[in-house]
Design an enzyme around this catalytic site. Structure first.
Site, PDB file in Angstrom:
ATOM      1  N   THR A  96      20.577  34.585  74.559  1.00 41.10           N
ATOM      2  CA  THR A  96      20.871  34.044  73.223  1.00 41.10           C
ATOM      3  C   THR A  96      19.577  33.426  72.714  1.00 41.10           C
ATOM      4  O   THR A  96      19.113  32.420  73.270  1.00 41.10           O
ATOM      5  CB  THR A  96      21.956  32.954  73.292  1.00 41.10           C
ATOM      6  OG1 THR A  96      23.131  33.526  73.857  1.00 41.10           O
ATOM      7  CG2 THR A  96      22.276  32.420  71.906  1.00 41.10           C
ATOM      8  N   LYS A 171      26.345  36.167  66.932  1.00 45.04           N
ATOM      9  CA  LYS A 171      26.577  35.160  67.986  1.00 45.04           C
ATOM     10  C   LYS A 171      26.463  33.735  67.424  1.00 45.04           C
ATOM     11  O   LYS A 171      27.320  32.889  67.678  1.00 45.04           O
ATOM     12  CB  LYS A 171      25.547  35.393  69.109  1.00 45.04           C
ATOM     13  CG  LYS A 171      25.385  34.270  70.098  1.00 45.04           C
ATOM     14  CD  LYS A 171      26.299  34.389  71.266  1.00 45.04           C
ATOM     15  CE  LYS A 171      26.180  33.170  72.168  1.00 45.04           C
ATOM     16  NZ  LYS A 171      27.190  33.103  73.176  1.00 45.04           N
ATOM     17  N   LYS A 246      22.451  24.147  71.871  1.00 43.43           N
ATOM     18  CA  LYS A 246      21.394  25.166  71.723  1.00 43.43           C
ATOM     19  C   LYS A 246      21.783  26.157  70.625  1.00 43.43           C
ATOM     20  O   LYS A 246      20.984  26.477  69.738  1.00 43.43           O
ATOM     21  CB  LYS A 246      21.204  25.901  73.065  1.00 43.43           C
ATOM     22  CG  LYS A 246      20.278  27.098  72.951  1.00 43.43           C
ATOM     23  CD  LYS A 246      20.270  27.975  74.198  1.00 43.43           C
ATOM     24  CE  LYS A 246      19.526  29.271  73.881  1.00 43.43           C
ATOM     25  NZ  LYS A 246      19.489  30.221  74.971  1.00 43.43           N
TER      26      LYS A 246
HETATM   27  P1  NAD Z   1      19.937  30.361  83.646  1.00 45.47           P
HETATM   28  O1  NAD Z   1      18.951  29.293  83.400  1.00 45.47           O
HETATM   29  O2  NAD Z   1      20.925  30.220  84.748  1.00 45.47           O
HETATM   30  O3  NAD Z   1      19.172  31.776  83.859  1.00 45.47           O
HETATM   31  C1  NAD Z   1      17.976  32.121  83.227  1.00 45.47           C
HETATM   32  C2  NAD Z   1      17.056  32.673  84.305  1.00 45.47           C
HETATM   33  O4  NAD Z   1      15.850  33.159  83.707  1.00 45.47           O
HETATM   34  C3  NAD Z   1      16.633  31.612  85.321  1.00 45.47           C
HETATM   35  O5  NAD Z   1      17.037  32.025  86.610  1.00 45.47           O
HETATM   36  C4  NAD Z   1      15.093  31.555  85.204  1.00 45.47           C
HETATM   37  O6  NAD Z   1      14.443  31.362  86.443  1.00 45.47           O
HETATM   38  C5  NAD Z   1      14.807  32.933  84.637  1.00 45.47           C
HETATM   39  N1  NAD Z   1      13.526  33.019  83.934  1.00 45.47           N
HETATM   40  C6  NAD Z   1      12.997  32.181  83.011  1.00 45.47           C
HETATM   41  N2  NAD Z   1      11.801  32.633  82.598  1.00 45.47           N
HETATM   42  C7  NAD Z   1      11.567  33.787  83.270  1.00 45.47           C
HETATM   43  C8  NAD Z   1      10.510  34.722  83.291  1.00 45.47           C
HETATM   44  N3  NAD Z   1       9.417  34.556  82.531  1.00 45.47           N
HETATM   45  N4  NAD Z   1      10.604  35.792  84.126  1.00 45.47           N
HETATM   46  C9  NAD Z   1      11.695  35.961  84.906  1.00 45.47           C
HETATM   47  N5  NAD Z   1      12.739  35.107  84.934  1.00 45.47           N
HETATM   48  C10 NAD Z   1      12.668  34.043  84.135  1.00 45.47           C
HETATM   49  O7  NAD Z   1      20.696  30.582  82.237  1.00 45.47           O
HETATM   50  P2  NAD Z   1      22.051  31.384  81.972  1.00 45.47           P
HETATM   51  O8  NAD Z   1      23.185  30.422  81.897  1.00 45.47           O
HETATM   52  O9  NAD Z   1      22.104  32.570  82.874  1.00 45.47           O
HETATM   53  O10 NAD Z   1      21.787  31.851  80.464  1.00 45.47           O
HETATM   54  C11 NAD Z   1      20.924  32.929  80.152  1.00 45.47           C
HETATM   55  C12 NAD Z   1      21.061  33.220  78.672  1.00 45.47           C
HETATM   56  O11 NAD Z   1      22.421  33.529  78.360  1.00 45.47           O
HETATM   57  C13 NAD Z   1      20.684  32.035  77.752  1.00 45.47           C
HETATM   58  O12 NAD Z   1      20.008  32.535  76.647  1.00 45.47           O
HETATM   59  C14 NAD Z   1      22.040  31.428  77.384  1.00 45.47           C
HETATM   60  O13 NAD Z   1      22.008  30.755  76.146  1.00 45.47           O
HETATM   61  C15 NAD Z   1      22.896  32.672  77.331  1.00 45.47           C
HETATM   62  N6  NAD Z   1      24.339  32.427  77.544  1.00 45.47           N
HETATM   63  C16 NAD Z   1      24.755  31.632  78.557  1.00 45.47           C
HETATM   64  C17 NAD Z   1      26.127  31.423  78.740  1.00 45.47           C
HETATM   65  C18 NAD Z   1      26.636  30.537  79.853  1.00 45.47           C
HETATM   66  O14 NAD Z   1      27.826  30.169  79.822  1.00 45.47           O
HETATM   67  N7  NAD Z   1      25.817  30.188  80.836  1.00 45.47           N
HETATM   68  C19 NAD Z   1      27.051  32.038  77.892  1.00 45.47           C
HETATM   69  C20 NAD Z   1      26.588  32.893  76.887  1.00 45.47           C
HETATM   70  C21 NAD Z   1      25.223  33.081  76.731  1.00 45.47           C
END
Ligand code: NAD
Length: 296
Positions: A96, A171, A246
Site C-alpha cells: 500500500t 484502496k 498510514k
Molecule cells: P511488514 O513490515 O511485516 O513487511 C514488510 C517487509 O518488507 C519487512 O519484512 C521488511 O524487512 C521488508 N523490506 C523493507 N524494505 C525492503 C527492501 N528494500 N528489500 C527487501 N525487503 C524489504 O509489513 P506488512 O504488514 O507485511 O505490510 C506490507 C504492506 O502491505 C504495507 O504496505 C502495508 O501497508 C500493506 N498492508 C498490510 C496489511 C496488514 O494487515 N498487515 C493489510 C493490507 C495491506
C-alpha cells in the site's frame, strides 16, 4: 506454473508467498530480514541473496513492502530490479503506497518494456494466510490479464480498477471511508451510552437501519454484539490503528495532489493521529472508541 521472485516476506508477504508455493508455483524470496526468508524456504521456496537476484530469470516479481520510498528504491536505479530482469517480466507491487510512487514505478517498468500492475490488498494477515485477499489492480489490460492467474493463488476477489495507480486510489478511498465510518460508529455508541440506550439495542436497530455500515457490522467497537470483533479481545488487532493512520495519511496526500476537498477524511486523519500518538498504534483501529469515550 510460474517462476516467481518475491520481495518483502513480512506479515503479509510471507503467507502470500507460501500460498503461491501451495498452488504449485516456484518462489525465490528476498527480504532484508533473513529469518523471514527462511519461513518461505521451509515451505518449499528458495532464497535470493538480494532483490536483484530475486528478479533475475523469473517470469513474475511480486513485492510487498512498507512504503513508496522502499518500492522505488527496490525497482529503479542501477541497483534496482528493473535493471536486471529479463524483458517481458511481469511486476506486481502489492504494497500500500502513495499513488504518485505507484505510477512512477509502473512508468519506469513500462519504459524498459516490462508489464507492471499496482495491486494493493484488503483482508489483512488472516486474508493473506487463507488466500482470501481482495486485490485492487491498476495497470494495462495486458498486464492485468497476465497478473490475474497469479493473484488468484493468493486472493478470492481480483478487481481491475483501471490504469496505473488506480489500485492504490481504490484502496485509499475505501480505507478513508472505513476510518471515517469507524469514528462515526464510535461516536454513536458513546452518545447512546450517555443517553441510556444499551449497546446491544443500538447495534440491533442501527445494523438493520439506514445508519448501518461495514465498520459497525464487522468491526463493532464495543464488546458483545459482534463476537469476532477486536473489542471482544481488548482491541488486539485485527487492523492496527497505525496502519489505518498510514492509509488515511496516504488519502490526504492524494487528495492534496488532486485538489480534492475531504474535510471528514482530514478530521479522521487528525483523530487517528492523536490516537496513535497516545501509544495505541499497535492496537486495533476500533479501539479509537476509547479515546472518544475519554473526551466525554
Ligand atoms: P511488514 O513490515 O511485516 O513487511 C514488510 C517487509 O518488507 C519487512 O519484512 C521488511 O524487512 C521488508 N523490506 C523493507 N524494505 C525492503 C527492501 N528494500 N528489500 C527487501 N525487503 C524489504 O509489513 P506488512 O504488514 O507485511 O505490510 C506490507 C504492506 O502491505 C504495507 O504496505 C502495508 O501497508 C500493506 N498492508 C498490510 C496489511 C496488514 O494487515 N498487515 C493489510 C493490507 C495491506
Amino acid at each position: 506454473m510460474a517462476n516467481i521472485g518475491f520481495i518483502g516476506v513480512g506479515n503479509m508477504g510471507g503467507p502470500m508467498a507460501r500460498n503461491l508455493l501451495k498452488a504449485g508455483h516456484k518462489v525465490k524470496a528476498f527480504d532484508l530480514m533473513p529469518e523471514l526468508v527462511q519461513n518461505v524456504v521451509g515451505a518449499g521456496g528458495t532464497k535470493a541473496g538480494s532483490a536483484q537476484e530475486a528478479a533475475q530469470d523469473v517470469d513474475v516479481v511480486i513485492s510487498m513492502l512498507p512504503a513508496g520510498k522502499h518500492v522505488l528504491s527496490v525497482y529503479t536505479g542501477d541497483k534496482g530490479i528493473l535493471a536486471v530482469a529479463k524483458p517481458g517480466t511481469l511486476f506486481i507491487d502489492s504494497s500500500t503506497i502513495d499513488v504518485k510512487s505507484a505510477r512512477e514505478a509502473i512508468a519506469a517498468a513500462e519504459a524498459k518494456g516490462m508489464l507492471m500492475v499496482d495491486a494493493p490488498v484488503s483482508g489483512g494477515v488472516a486474508g493473506a494466510e487463507n488466500a482470501a485477499l481482495t486485490f485492487m489492480v491498476g495497470g494495462s489490460d495486458a498486464a492485468f490479464a497476465k497478473a490475474r492467474p497469479v493473484l488468484e493463488a493468493m486472493g478470492k476477489k481480483i478487481v481491475h480498477a483501471g490504469g496505473a495507480g488506480n489500485g492504490q486510489v481504490a484502496k485509499i478511498c475505501n480505507n478513508m471511508v472505513l476510518g471515517i465510518s469507524m469514528i462515526a460508529v464510535s461516536e454513536a455508541f458513546v452518545m447512546a451510552e450517555k443517553l441510556g440506550l444499551s449497546a446491544q439495542a443500538m447495534f440491533d436497530i442501527v445494523s438493520s437501519s439506514s445508519g448501518s455500515c461495514w465498520a459497525l457490522v464487522n468491526h463493532c467497537p464495543v464488546p458483545g454484539p459482534v463476537p469476532t470483533s477486536a473489542a471482544n479481545r481488548d482491541y488486539k488487532p485485527g487492523f492496527a490503528a497505525e496502519l489505518m493512520l498510514k492509509d488515511l495519511k496516504l488519502s490526504q496526500e492524494a487528495a492534496r495532489s488532486a485538489g480534492a476537498q475531504t474535510p471528514l477524511g482530514a478530521e479522521a486523519t487528525a483523530l487517528f493521529s492523536e490516537y496513535v500518538q497516545g501509544g495505541n498504534g499497535p492496537s486495533d483501529y476500533s479501539g479509537i472508541i476509547r479515546m472518544i469515550r475519554s473526551m466525554n
